[in-house]
Structures are given as C-alpha cells and as structure tokens.
Motif scaffolding. Structure first.
Motif, short mmCIF file in Angstrom:
data_model
loop_
_atom_site.label_atom_id
_atom_site.label_comp_id
_atom_site.label_asym_id
_atom_site.label_seq_id
_atom_site.Cartn_x
_atom_site.Cartn_y
_atom_site.Cartn_z
N GLU A 81 34.04 -87.16 3.95
CA GLU A 81 32.91 -86.23 4.16
C GLU A 81 31.77 -86.88 4.93
N ASP A 82 31.37 -88.08 4.50
CA ASP A 82 30.14 -88.65 5.08
C ASP A 82 30.20 -90.16 5.30
N ARG A 83 31.37 -90.72 5.43
CA ARG A 83 31.48 -92.16 5.66
C ARG A 83 32.75 -92.47 6.43
N TRP A 84 32.85 -93.69 6.89
CA TRP A 84 33.99 -94.19 7.63
C TRP A 84 34.42 -93.21 8.72
N LEU A 85 35.51 -92.54 8.58
CA LEU A 85 35.97 -91.56 9.57
C LEU A 85 35.67 -90.16 9.05
N THR A 86 34.76 -89.46 9.73
CA THR A 86 34.42 -88.09 9.32
C THR A 86 35.29 -87.09 10.08
N MET A 87 35.27 -85.84 9.64
CA MET A 87 36.06 -84.81 10.30
C MET A 87 35.59 -84.61 11.74
N ALA A 88 34.29 -84.69 11.98
CA ALA A 88 33.78 -84.55 13.35
C ALA A 88 34.31 -85.69 14.23
N GLN A 89 34.37 -86.90 13.71
CA GLN A 89 34.90 -88.02 14.47
C GLN A 89 36.41 -87.88 14.69
N PHE A 90 37.12 -87.42 13.67
CA PHE A 90 38.56 -87.21 13.81
C PHE A 90 38.83 -86.14 14.86
N ARG A 91 38.05 -85.07 14.84
CA ARG A 91 38.22 -84.02 15.85
C ARG A 91 37.96 -84.58 17.25
N HIS A 92 36.91 -85.37 17.39
CA HIS A 92 36.59 -85.96 18.69
C HIS A 92 37.75 -86.83 19.17
N LEU A 93 38.32 -87.63 18.27
CA LEU A 93 39.47 -88.45 18.61
C LEU A 93 40.65 -87.58 19.05
N LEU A 94 40.91 -86.53 18.30
CA LEU A 94 42.01 -85.61 18.63
C LEU A 94 41.78 -84.95 19.99
N GLU A 95 40.55 -84.52 20.26
CA GLU A 95 40.24 -83.91 21.56
C GLU A 95 40.47 -84.90 22.70
N ARG A 96 40.10 -86.15 22.50
CA ARG A 96 40.29 -87.17 23.54
C ARG A 96 41.77 -87.46 23.77
N VAL A 97 42.54 -87.59 22.70
CA VAL A 97 43.97 -87.82 22.84
C VAL A 97 44.62 -86.64 23.56
N ASP A 98 44.24 -85.42 23.17
CA ASP A 98 44.79 -84.22 23.80
C ASP A 98 44.45 -84.18 25.29
N ALA A 99 43.23 -84.50 25.64
CA ALA A 99 42.81 -84.50 27.05
C ALA A 99 43.59 -85.55 27.85
N LYS A 100 43.78 -86.74 27.27
CA LYS A 100 44.55 -87.79 27.95
C LYS A 100 46.00 -87.37 28.13
#
Length: 117
Positions: A81-100
């Motif tokens: 929820e609020d530490r280490w890897l958050t859902m917003a960060q995971f989504r950002h990672l997923l969006e970057r992988v998808d774009a690549k």
C-alpha cells in the motif's frame, strides 16, 4: 521473457504459463485490480493480484503474463500500500515494459544496409 519460433508455440506457452501460474480453480482469488485496468499492446494477457501478508504487513502478489506475437513475458511482484513497491509503481513498470515490447514489434523497415565507403 520467452521467445518462440512462431505464434502457435507462443500461444500454447502463454496458455500453459497462465494455467500453471493461476490454476482455474483459484482464478477468482486473482482478480485484476482497478489500478491495473488499462489496455496493454499485447496480443493477449492475464493480469491478477492475490492478497497476502508478509510479517503481518498486508500486500498483494501481482502477476502479469502477456504475449506479444512470438514473445511471452511474465512480470510479478509483491505490491504494498505505502512502502517498497506500490501499485502506482508496479503499474508504471508494467506500462514501461508494455511500451518496450510494443516498440520491438514494430517493423524495422525493408531497407538493405549499404556498405560504408
């Protein structure tokens, strides 16, 4: 990331990876969270998160399996929820992988390289 020689093999591998990772009898325990509700460029995909605890800290184990033509990718992580890897960060990672992955699918052109003088 797994590369297959053709789309038939990648489709079969995608289905097997989904079935092995999220068996159908547990599919309802792996819903797609609204925070990850966007359209991937993938040929097909499965996104789901399951709730859990790590040292009494609530989290979700999130899994994304996607097929981009002959390539199958798997991305998973412990999302908090609020530490280490958050859902917003995971989504950002997923969006970057998808774009690549979408970028490498684009045709590289038909031009034949010419030798340098």
């Amino acid at each position: 990331m797994y590369l297959y020689s053709n789309e038939i093999e990648s489709r079969e591998a995608f289905q097997k990876l989904v079935t092995d990772s999220i068996p159908s009898e547990f599919a309802d325990k792996w819903p797609r969270p609204v925070e990850l509700d966007f359209t991937l460029h993938a040929s097909e995909s499965r996104i789901g998160c399951s709730s859990g605890l790590v040292n009494n800290i609530p989290h979700r184990v999130c899994l994304v399996i996607a097929r981009y033509d002959e390539v199958v990718t798997r991305l998973d992580g412990l999302v908090f929820e609020d530490r280490w890897l958050t859902m917003a960060q995971f989504r950002h990672l997923l969006e970057r992988v998808d774009a690549k992955m979408e970028a490498i699918r684009e045709p590289q052109g038909n031009a034949t390289p010419t030798p340098a003088p």
